[in-house]
Motif scaffolding. Structure first.
Motif, PDB file in Angstrom:
ATOM      1  N   CYS A 270       0.849  -1.184   0.000  1.00  0.00           N
ATOM      2  CA  CYS A 270       0.000   0.000   0.000  1.00  0.00           C
ATOM      3  C   CYS A 270       0.890   1.241   0.000  1.00  0.00           C
TER       4      CYS A 270
ATOM      5  N   CYS B 215       0.217   2.984   3.930  1.00  0.00           N
ATOM      6  CA  CYS B 215       0.600   2.300   5.169  1.00  0.00           C
ATOM      7  C   CYS B 215       1.774   1.333   4.981  1.00  0.00           C
TER       8      CYS B 215
ATOM      9  N   PHE C 292      -0.606  -6.303   0.522  1.00  0.00           N
ATOM     10  CA  PHE C 292      -1.968  -6.793   0.291  1.00  0.00           C
ATOM     11  C   PHE C 292      -2.030  -7.543  -1.030  1.00  0.00           C
TER      12      PHE C 292
ATOM     13  N   CYS D 247      -4.610   0.330   0.010  1.00  0.00           N
ATOM     14  CA  CYS D 247      -5.542  -0.646   0.569  1.00  0.00           C
ATOM     15  C   CYS D 247      -6.879   0.043   0.849  1.00  0.00           C
TER      16      CYS D 247
ATOM     17  N   CYS E 103      -6.877   2.705   3.876  1.00  0.00           N
ATOM     18  CA  CYS E 103      -6.232   3.976   3.536  1.00  0.00           C
ATOM     19  C   CYS E 103      -7.047   4.741   2.502  1.00  0.00           C
TER      20      CYS E 103
END
Ligand SMILES: [Zn+2]
Length: 59
Positions: free
Chosen positions: A9, A12, A16, A34, A37
């Motif tokens: 991401c 962050c 993922f 993601c 976020c």
């Protein structure tokens, strides 16, 4: 069997297997974020533009 490909991401920096493609600033660069976020970022963001979902391919 190979481990599923994952991407980080933009915000962050966690990995993922499903991310959302979007633009979030005046430069208009596409980034991957993601869902968590994305929800935070798109609030009051004039530059926000959704560009589709990226999913890791199973292999
Ligand atoms: Zn994130």
């Amino acid at each position: 069997m190979r481990i599923r490909e994952q991407r980080k991401c933009f915000k962050c920096d966690k990995e993922f297997s499903e991310l959302f493609r979007c633009r979030i600033d005046e430069r208009g660069n596409w980034v991957f974020m993601c869902g968590i976020c994305l929800e935070e970022t798109k609030i009051n963001n004039l530059f926000y533009q959704y560009g589709g979902t990226w999913k890791a391919k199973k292999s």
